[in-house]
Design an enzyme around this catalytic site. Structure first.
Site, PDB file in Angstrom:
ATOM      1  N   LYS A 208      96.695  31.909  17.425  1.00 33.99           N
ATOM      2  CA  LYS A 208      96.736  32.673  18.672  1.00 33.99           C
ATOM      3  C   LYS A 208      95.381  32.587  19.379  1.00 33.99           C
ATOM      4  O   LYS A 208      95.304  32.282  20.550  1.00 33.99           O
ATOM      5  CB  LYS A 208      97.094  34.133  18.356  1.00 33.99           C
ATOM      6  CG  LYS A 208      97.090  35.026  19.563  1.00 33.99           C
ATOM      7  CD  LYS A 208      97.558  36.436  19.227  1.00 33.99           C
ATOM      8  CE  LYS A 208      97.282  37.347  20.411  1.00 33.99           C
ATOM      9  NZ  LYS A 208      97.679  38.726  20.177  1.00 33.99           N
ATOM     10  N   GLU A 214      89.550  29.717   9.126  1.00 32.93           N
ATOM     11  CA  GLU A 214      90.398  28.981   8.184  1.00 32.93           C
ATOM     12  C   GLU A 214      91.156  27.869   8.907  1.00 32.93           C
ATOM     13  O   GLU A 214      91.189  26.714   8.470  1.00 32.93           O
ATOM     14  CB  GLU A 214      91.427  29.919   7.531  1.00 32.93           C
ATOM     15  CG  GLU A 214      90.854  30.933   6.573  1.00 32.93           C
ATOM     16  CD  GLU A 214      90.423  32.219   7.248  1.00 32.93           C
ATOM     17  OE1 GLU A 214      90.173  32.221   8.478  1.00 32.93           O
ATOM     18  OE2 GLU A 214      90.293  33.234   6.546  1.00 32.93           O
ATOM     19  N   GLY A 280      99.943  38.682  16.437  1.00 31.51           N
ATOM     20  CA  GLY A 280     100.094  37.575  15.480  1.00 31.51           C
ATOM     21  C   GLY A 280     101.265  37.775  14.540  1.00 31.51           C
ATOM     22  O   GLY A 280     102.070  36.873  14.311  1.00 31.51           O
ATOM     23  N   ARG A 281     101.401  38.987  14.003  1.00 29.14           N
ATOM     24  CA  ARG A 281     102.472  39.226  13.023  1.00 29.14           C
ATOM     25  C   ARG A 281     103.825  39.429  13.687  1.00 29.14           C
ATOM     26  O   ARG A 281     104.832  39.637  12.994  1.00 29.14           O
ATOM     27  CB  ARG A 281     102.104  40.434  12.152  1.00 29.14           C
ATOM     28  CG  ARG A 281     101.744  41.686  12.922  1.00 29.14           C
ATOM     29  CD  ARG A 281     101.007  42.677  12.038  1.00 29.14           C
ATOM     30  NE  ARG A 281     100.556  43.862  12.757  1.00 29.14           N
ATOM     31  CZ  ARG A 281      99.388  43.945  13.411  1.00 29.14           C
ATOM     32  NH1 ARG A 281      98.590  42.903  13.479  1.00 29.14           N
ATOM     33  NH2 ARG A 281      99.044  45.067  14.010  1.00 29.14           N
ATOM     34  N   GLU A 366      99.594  45.328   7.966  1.00 30.76           N
ATOM     35  CA  GLU A 366      98.589  45.125   9.017  1.00 30.76           C
ATOM     36  C   GLU A 366      98.901  46.058  10.198  1.00 30.76           C
ATOM     37  O   GLU A 366      98.006  46.476  10.929  1.00 30.76           O
ATOM     38  CB  GLU A 366      98.550  43.654   9.466  1.00 30.76           C
ATOM     39  CG  GLU A 366      97.235  43.272  10.128  1.00 30.76           C
ATOM     40  CD  GLU A 366      97.082  41.777  10.385  1.00 30.76           C
ATOM     41  OE1 GLU A 366      97.724  41.263  11.324  1.00 30.76           O
ATOM     42  OE2 GLU A 366      96.319  41.116   9.662  1.00 30.76           O
ATOM     43  N   LYS A 521      85.504  39.497   7.852  1.00 32.11           N
ATOM     44  CA  LYS A 521      85.275  38.209   8.541  1.00 32.11           C
ATOM     45  C   LYS A 521      83.810  38.104   8.953  1.00 32.11           C
ATOM     46  O   LYS A 521      83.171  37.070   8.765  1.00 32.11           O
ATOM     47  CB  LYS A 521      86.132  38.117   9.807  1.00 32.11           C
ATOM     48  CG  LYS A 521      87.593  37.865   9.587  1.00 32.11           C
ATOM     49  CD  LYS A 521      88.234  37.629  10.961  1.00 32.11           C
ATOM     50  CE  LYS A 521      89.712  37.822  10.949  1.00 32.11           C
ATOM     51  NZ  LYS A 521      90.324  37.776  12.272  1.00 32.11           N
TER      52      LYS A 521
END
Ligand code: F6P
Length: 558
Positions: A208, A214, A280-281, A366, A521
């Site tokens: 996104k 990663e 995202g999810r 999340e 992160k």
């Protein structure tokens, strides 16, 4: 945006507390007293048959839960979501995954833009691309047709596509395979590509933000693998032009940040966009699902989207008392708030759904793993139970012991289909029937248990009677569908999206942000130089981190 309501201050919460204090779960008695219970507590939504009768509720409790939804504003916030209001408060965004599956004939204008029109423009582009790959019109740089699609993404840019690809395996075009690379552990990309032919491999870089460490690292590794492979076999020449040409035939991207896609070296012509109002999810039904679309084809992908939409319409238009996702979300609130259930099992009796629990972990945890409400005030209830599970019957031989006889109440959702994609017989037995007998037996055993008298009646030695007693009254919901079609998979996902939504609103939290993933992160970036040998950076770490990094440095061999 309205303030969140503190659920514990509502009259409904007070009523639930009162009801709980006198409620002694007894499902045997509940079914004996009400022969219609199974029917009365079962609902049909789309193709799903949802049996809620083995939950620890009665009519009064259900009515109070429905009042709780109303008093905490679940229907209003749902309506705000469907209207495109910015209910993702901490990110100041609309939450419009429901627009991703609206039919072409509908429109939804948000901030002057018809988002449904935009959605279908991208879908058309994905469908055209998918047709080309599937028909062999899209070829690699040496003219060979694509045999393997490797999706590179993580979190919502991986879990959804891999789960749905696995769920729809029987619909995948023969000769086409998808693989999924997510982890920054270098073994992941290595294993996914080790036996592939670069000439027949296409990478989809799905991110996104197109900033995720990663994914970008794995995408660079994949590009190097591709170019090294093509060059070493002499398939392409050295030099930037040849590399650019190869990348354009073997890399496409999915992102909301098309400028970053271009900067990475992927032709924006070969990129599929989406929008910041898709979390995202919540994105497998956006361009993030491109790998799935290529694998199963546009007709099946369209049916998958229709499945979501069927549940959306039900969630949007149905009164709370008959609204299946709302009721299921309220049941979860009931168990979390009044039975101290800290986890929730999801147990698909469908091997093709073997990644469903992993997918739901991101969707639910999340979304609802938060300690403050959308106005920043602390929550006053537990939130975000742990979702987990494995397909039956594997789980039965592993962790069901805890669900049957452990000390905690673990609500469980059992999911099964009537017709298997691969019907097989073992002699006189239809193996799917053996499988489903386990599904039915487990939910029955959990609900009704086995008393000490029943155990004794089997001639059991008195000393081990207690160990062989099953208390019963272990709550389950059973979800059945005719078959695991693309539509049914879409329906299941949407069902859980709206369950998650309902819980989030009752708890007053923003289910659409994910600030909790940020600190780790940031620190990883800060720690990286220390890991690589920078003494100054090492000295800035806490003593435990320093000692772990020293251990790493001492033991790393090559
Ligand atoms: O780190 C969490 C997260 O932001 C998820 O919400 C998201 O699904 C995942 O990372 C991947 O993000 P992206 O698609 O931007 O690479």
């Amino acid at each position: 945006m309205s303030d969140p309501v503190d659920a514990t201050t509502t009259a409904a919460w007070g009523r639930l507390k009162e009801l709980r204090s006198s409620y002694e779960p007894d499902l045997r008695a509940a079914f004996a007293q009400d022969p219609e219970r199974a029917e009365r507590y079962s609902r049909k939504v789309g193709d799903l048959h949802v049996d809620l009768s083995k939950n620890l509720v009665d009519d009064e409790i259900l009515a109070a839960l429905v009042e709780l939804a109303e008093q905490t504003g679940v229907p209003q916030r749902r309506d705000q979501m469907f209207a495109g209001d910015r209910i993702n408060v901490t990110e100041n965004r609309s939450v419009l995954h429901v627009a991703l599956r609206m039919p072409r004939s509908e429109s939804l204008v948000v901030d002057g833009t018809d988002v449904v029109k935009d959605v279908h423009e991208v879908l058309d582009k994905i469908y055209a691309f998918s047709d080309k790959v599937r028909s062999g019109e899209w070829v690699g740089v040496t003219g060979k047709r694509i045999e393997t699609v490797v999706n590179i993404g993580i979190g919502g840019s991986d879990l959804g596509p891999v789960m749905v690809y696995e769920a729809l395996k029987p619909y995948v075009q023969p000769g086409l395979t998808c693989r999924f690379v997510s982890n920054i552990d270098p073994t992941d990309v290595y294993e996914a590509t080790a036996d592939l032919d670069p000439e027949t491999t296409l990478f989809i870089v799905a991110s996104k933000t197109f900033t995720t460490l990663e994914t970008l690292t794995n995408a660079r590794l994949a590009r190097t693998w591709l170019l090294d492979g093509l060059r070493s076999s002499g398939a392409v020449a050295e030099g930037d032009d040849a590399a650019r040409e190869a990348v354009s035939k073997h890399f496409v991207a999915v992102s909301t940040a098309l400028d970053k896609v271009a900067a990475f070296g992927i032709d924006p012509e070969n990129a599929f966009g989406f929008w910041d109002w898709v979390g995202g999810r919540y994105s497998v039904d956006s361009a993030i699902g491109t790998s799935v679309c290529v694998a199963v084809g546009k007709e099946n992908f369209a049916a998958f989207l229709e499945g979501f939409h069927t549940i959306d319409v039900h969630f949007r238009d149905t009164a709370p008392a008959r609204n299946v996702p709302m009721l299921m979300g309220l049941l979860n609130v009931w168990y979390d708030g009044f039975f101290d259930s800290q986890s929730h099992a999801v147990l698909p009796y469908a091997q093709y759904l073997h990644r469903f629990a992993a997918y739901l972990q991101q969707l639910t945890m999340e979304s609802n793993g938060k300690s403050v409400r959308w106005d920043g005030s602390p929550v006053t209830t537990d939130t975000g139970e742990v979702f987990w599970g494995e397909p039956g019957t594997n789980g039965q031989h592993a962790f069901y012991q805890l669900i049957h006889q452990g000390t905690r109440v673990i609500p469980a959702d059992f999911i099964a289909v009537a017709t298997p994609a691969r019907p097989l017989r073992d002699g006189e037995h239809d193996v799917h029937e053996l499988f489903l007998a386990n599904f039915f037996a487990q939910t029955r055993a959990l609900a009704f248990g086995k008393t000490a008298e029943e155990v004794r009646a089997e001639g059991t030695d008195e000393a081990i009677v207690p160990a062989r007693v099953f208390s019963g009254n272990r709550p389950t919901s059973s979800i059945m569908a005719p078959a695991l079609t693309p539509s049914v998979v879409g329906q299941l996902i949407a069902l859980y999206e709206h369950i998650t939504f309902t819980q989030g609103v009752v708890w007053g939290i923003d289910s659409f942000d994910q600030w909790g993933v940020e600190l780790g992160k940031q620190l990883a970036l800060q720690v990286t130089p220390a890991v690589g040998g920078d003494e100054e950076a090492l000295a800035k770490q806490d003593p435990s981190t320093q000692s772990l990094i020293r251990y790493y440095r001492a033991h790393r061999s090559s």
